[in-house]
Design an enzyme around this catalytic site. Structure first.
Site, short mmCIF file in Angstrom:
data_model
loop_
_atom_site.label_atom_id
_atom_site.label_comp_id
_atom_site.label_asym_id
_atom_site.label_seq_id
_atom_site.Cartn_x
_atom_site.Cartn_y
_atom_site.Cartn_z
N CYS A 84 -2.34 8.52 3.88
CA CYS A 84 -2.21 8.00 2.51
C CYS A 84 -3.52 8.15 1.76
O CYS A 84 -3.55 8.07 0.55
CB CYS A 84 -1.75 6.55 2.52
SG CYS A 84 -2.69 5.52 3.64
N GLU A 108 0.90 -1.14 0.00
CA GLU A 108 0.00 0.00 0.00
C GLU A 108 0.94 1.19 0.00
O GLU A 108 1.67 1.40 0.97
CB GLU A 108 -0.88 -0.08 1.26
CG GLU A 108 -2.10 0.77 1.23
CD GLU A 108 -1.91 1.96 2.12
OE1 GLU A 108 -1.43 3.00 1.59
OE2 GLU A 108 -2.22 1.86 3.30
#
Lengths: 698, 698
Positions: free
Chosen positions: B312, B273
């Site tokens: 994020c 990720e």
């Protein structure tokens, strides 16, 4: 690039008229520029074709798939794509004899060719069928249930899967030139993603023949498929994050390709199916004389010799109770001795040559390594005796059976894959030891155990599962119908961890999702119902004066709702239902009886609530609704007691048009979301009913 | 390695007593050898700790997980692991105030800390709950239906998922030191796989504090979890094909780690990720004055400033109708102007510093790049005004809003992630253009659209889904309960294609399966039922003189079967059922009426067949069966006409012990496979019923 022409002439598989193979790039058949790789008849050694991709513009091919094939496929629903696969399968099935003729030049027996050709077409049929059964009649897939993300129910989640917007590059192995192409094309095209097919060069002439059939059929939209016979050049460097690679071949090639900067940097999906040292185990109970012993001997022989052992799923390591090593060796030797090697065109020949001379060299190198850690118990290294062919000209290889005395310490048979008719026997002294040996494969595609003892089957299955993509638990009961150790099936996943590549193909719908992006949607039930075209509880509903059972399939809107009047459930109703159904369960008898369990007092039967609700919402006169054929997800969430009044909400949840069935009535499946509530508006039962509803016209 | 002690002393987050952080390796707390990396208080700049892993034997840690933690976790069922997660969550929840105190030193506001700490613990709770709901009370998971592999039904398939036998290495980002650890631990431990946690060094002091709580709880089996504060050294080189890496961090680090030979050569699963340039779009309908406009302005502001933009999932690209660029800029500027930057401990401060000086430098470099392609419309580069702190000592960074005039050609805002309170406005002139801009992120974790028009929501969702792991469709109806653009949820997948890493985490059960091997089992129904402990049609059954409804949960065996007597359905039965249920659907009225649809003659109600079958198999007297609470997969496969005689087979299919509910009756769920057949032994209905059955003792 040299010549462009409408269509390649059929290949002469005898080698009397070798020609250059064609590539199919950006909608045109093109020959590669320059001199290609000569391809030989596996039996006679005659040159039959030349394969080359020189001069192909790989970037333009990727772009063609992206801009022409992808949009066309994405505009189709799953059901349309599924019907396309079925039509393609039917088209190819009518032409199999031509493919068998070409297949013979790969060294395949008729049976080998059947697995390759009809097995491949069968995979198209299987995906055509699953596509209509397991996916919606939409371009995207809705996965899993609605997720409640809030207490009040105004904010929910749902997962959808949509086609990747790039191209799938299929890099296939030489052993199954047809199945290898079709088992990847079926899920890819069903997903709505175009593909570029790159078969292994040595047998690409057979892939070209079947691919030509695909193009000739005209069934696939332009840009859906392209073909490269020869080197893939810089193809992978043109991929981006919307692309996927599906690779079958050696671990070393997989490693090289996977490390390409375009793949690594853009996180291009890379599914690999690579080396595999599959085991088969003879159970401790399966002593000589048992049915399982005989089945095992037959299966090991088949797996060693089918396709001349050139199967990624073939048995390479054969685990045998230590005290039966001799007997198993002798039984296998007896059976292997009956396998006639030669030209498969000749009557009685059971095993053909390897695919080419390069394969002979590779198998020999692997055999040299295995031989250093084992002893040879059947066969002889060197040119075998062959029937109907010249052993020195064809790519013939002998059947070799090795035995290991010390399989925990002399490990070549666990590490070296001889991709030919080669296998190693290994002794074990306990089931746990057999499991430990199986794991030494460091990740395999398939394992099998032959045992009549289900406790052994369970121990072996759970003990080895983490290391395998598939496990066959064979016994006398499966003997008649088992598809065998070596057959991947479209229904089941094919792949394995570690050395086997770490990938996964097929497995029904799973294989389709490898070419799709899963995305979580969050929003109001109304918005999400609108996006996925499926009613979710809490979404806005519609309705008019017309009862929904009076509407045809096309006239029903998702969210269309009918609110029933209410009915009071009486004590007498419950008694009459007990009487009529014969269900005199104590909780329905009296308050006193009911209190012996979890209920406060005499309770109505759940099935009566269901039946009375149907009575409230059914519109009785003949009309578009043909039948109620099923029910899903029924939960009785609150008891209904005599005196309670129930009412129901019936909402059109989902619609799926069906092909017109044999009865000739054009129809579709309509799923209805039903919620039954009591007089204080608490839900008492929720479920989905499935009805068949007439379509207006077909 | 220097000191080993029972437990690290609590960290003093003020920096008055800095100490070395501890690692937890092979069951012991150990300090790294040599000088560690100094860690600073994000607000005051004071050194509070030193992190180092020098001298750790990473190979021994992997081996400890493999040989101690793995076997212990694999011996537990999913339900046991789920209860373990719940107990752990409860233990940590009682200690959150201590974690908030440490969290303040990372620069987090109380709200930031809540997302990190309680969000992380909430993920444990969520997986604890799903583990009991969605997985069997077995160490393995059975996935999907039985697959028919043969016509005669003697050979079937079933997929199981078993825990990987290696270790999961979790490499976490600095921004969520607690959530980052727990959102990976929850699915990993539920899968039955041990983990080694490697937090980003800069905020590892907070991870250490919560990890110490995990160890202190004594809830997890030995070897389940280990911790590395500092460099991970050669850890990855010790992994094998049974291991998995779950990585969150920068794309460049992901690329480096993924290319390690041990990872590549053994096909170690690597879930990443990474970077993400998430978009949020203001719908064309959401003009100033609409609720959606106000929600959008609030959300963009929140996403820019929460966690000082170090998420994020934060909004980095804000897509706005071209004619509203000015108004949106002004509205955002007004709102951003109200955000007080400073020490979160001070009343009124809404945004804290970045995590450290290194982050300040990195954000500035990204801002320089973005600034070259855009113009600054809000904020000022340089040290911001701060409240209650010294801007020069803390890691403070200003809020910056850029605007692009030419987002299709000046592309830095699509390519450069400034991991701080930084965002770029971009104009669009049509929904299609907005979708094209969204895709320029080359794969993102999340996108959002604010629109009251569900048609726009659908177009944007389906148009951008292939490029995103999650999409928020926001409007006035979700305003109250929406968890917002930036919140990954345990129910939904978290991850994204391409630049976002190509991975997927959480998503309920999906996240658990990332740490398991999926294996296809093939065999007879009897063998597979024995392996997976679930009856499959065709498997051998058992039975004795005692009616199964007279047996307690523990006394019932999978496969235990009751064959009912038969009952002839009469014409009068059908009439009485119509009368009692109120269901007068025409097909139940007369032969002539029935023929207007798909039936040959007057047909019995499906629900009557269901009810009469229950009447045949129910044992009426009070006993262990408490209630029938649901039904699954009902299909009416053949009509029942008056004169037909039906009988049923009731087979114990699956058993799941439940925790004792509030009513205090120890019980379990027993699922029964039911098949109703007619007088010629043709199936007329198949389904599964769900009952609650008393357990003998708790």
């Amino acid at each position: 690039m040299s010549t462009t022409q409408l269509f390649p002439t059929p290949l002469d598989p005898t080698g009397r008229a070798p020609r250059a193979l064609f590539n199919y790039a950006a909608g045109e058949w093109v020959r590669g520029a320059g001199t290609g790789t000569p391809l030989h008849h596996a039996v006679t050694g005659a040159m039959i074709a030349e394969a080359g991709s020189g001069g192909l513009d790989f970037g333009a091919m990727v772009q063609h798939a992206r801009t022409v094939g992808g949009p066309a496929l994405r505009a189709m629903t799953f059901h349309q794509r599924a019907r396309m696969l079925k039509a393609l399968a039917q088209f190819l099935m009518a032409r199999v004899e031509g493919y068998y003729a070409v297949s013979a030049a790969t060294g395949a027996t008729r049976r080998d060719g059947w697995v390759d050709i009809e097995g491949g077409i069968g995979t198209l049929f299987a995906y055509a069928s699953r596509g209509r059964r397991e996916f919606p009649d939409e371009p995207f897939h809705v996965e899993g249930p609605t997720e409640a993300l809030s207490k009040g129910g105004t904010f929910v989640g749902r997962h959808i899967c949509v086609p990747l917007e790039g191209v799938a590059v299929h890099i296939n192995a030489f052993n199954f030139p047809v199945w290898g192409m079709l088992e990847k094309l079926a899920p890819t095209l069903l997903a709505g993603v175009p593909a570029i097919v790159k078969p292994a060069t040595v047998t690409s002439f057979l892939t070209e023949a079947v691919f030509a059939g695909i193009i000739e059929s005209g069934i696939l939209p332009a840009g859906s498929v392209q073909l490269i016979c020869g080197s893939a050049g810089d193809l992978l460097d043109h991929l981006d994050e919307q692309c996927a690679v599906a690779f079958t071949g050696s671990a070393s090639t997989a490693l090289l390709l996977r490390q390409r900067p375009a793949i690594m940097q853009q996180n291009v999906r890379f599914n690999a199916e690579a080396d595999s040292l599959n085991f088969s185990m003879l159970g401790p109970d399966a002593t000589p004389g048992t049915e399982e012993f005989a089945l095992f001997i037959r299966e090991v022989t088949n797996e060693m010799t089918a396709k001349a052992g050139q199967k990624c799923t073939a048995i390479r390591r054969t685990l045998v109770p230590a005290n039966l090593m001799e007997e198993v060796g002798a039984a296998l030797a007896a059976r292997l001795g009956g396998v006639v090697i030669g030209d498969p065109a000749v009557e009685g020949v059971r095993m053909g040559p390897l695919a080419g001379q390069a394969q002979v060299g590779e198998v020999q190198r692997a055999v040299d390594a295995i031989g250093r850690d084992t002893e040879l118990v059947y066969g002889e290294v060197g040119l075998p005796d062959v029937t109907g062919a010249d052993a020195a000209r064809g790519a013939f290889y002998p059947i070799l059976l090795f035995a290991s005395r010390d399989p925990f310490n002399r490990t070549a048979p666990h590490d070296v894959e001889a991709f030919g008719p080669v296998n190693t026997l290994m002794p074990y002294t306990s089931v746990d030891e057999a499991i430990a040996l199986a794991k030494r494969g460091r990740g395999s595609l398939v394992g099998s155990v032959f045992t009549a003892d289900d406790a052994v089957a369970r121990t072996v299955a759970l003990g080895t599962a983490a290391h395998h993509g598939r496990l066959l638990l064979a016994n006398r009961h499966t003997a008649k119908e088992s598809t065998g150790h070596g057959s991947p099936l479209p229904h089941l996943v094919h792949g394995g961890p570690g050395r086997a590549g770490g990938g996964e193909e097929m497995g029904g719908a799973r294989g389709v999702l490898h070419f799709m992006q899963r995305t979580a949607l969050q929003g109001s039930p109304t918005t999400l119902s609108h996006v996925v075209r499926e009613y979710m509880p809490g979404a806005a509903t519609t309705g008019d004066a017309v009862h929904p059972f009076r509407k045809h399939f096309e006239e029903l809107a998702i969210g269309e709702t009918y609110h029933t009047p209410s009915r009071t459930i009486t004590d007498e109703d419950v008694d009459r239902f007990s009487e009529l159904s014969g269900d005199h369960f104590y909780a329905h008898q009296s308050d006193a009886m009911a209190r012996q369990g979890v209920f406060e007092r005499k309770v109505a039967h759940g099935y009566f609530v269901l039946s009375a609700s149907a009575g409230l919402f059914v519109d009785p006169a003949p009309g578009p609704v043909l039948a109620n054929y099923g029910l899903e997800g029924l939960r009785f969430v609150k008891p209904v007691y005599p005196g309670d009044a129930i009412h129901a909400r019936l909402t059109c949840k989902q619609k799926t048009a069906k092909e017109t069935p044999p009865d000739g009535i054009p129809q579709g499946v309509v799923a209805w979301d039903v919620e039954v509530r009591n007089q204080t508006d608490e839900p008492v039962a929720v479920y989905t009913i499935l009805t068949l509803v007439r379509r207006l016209a077909s």
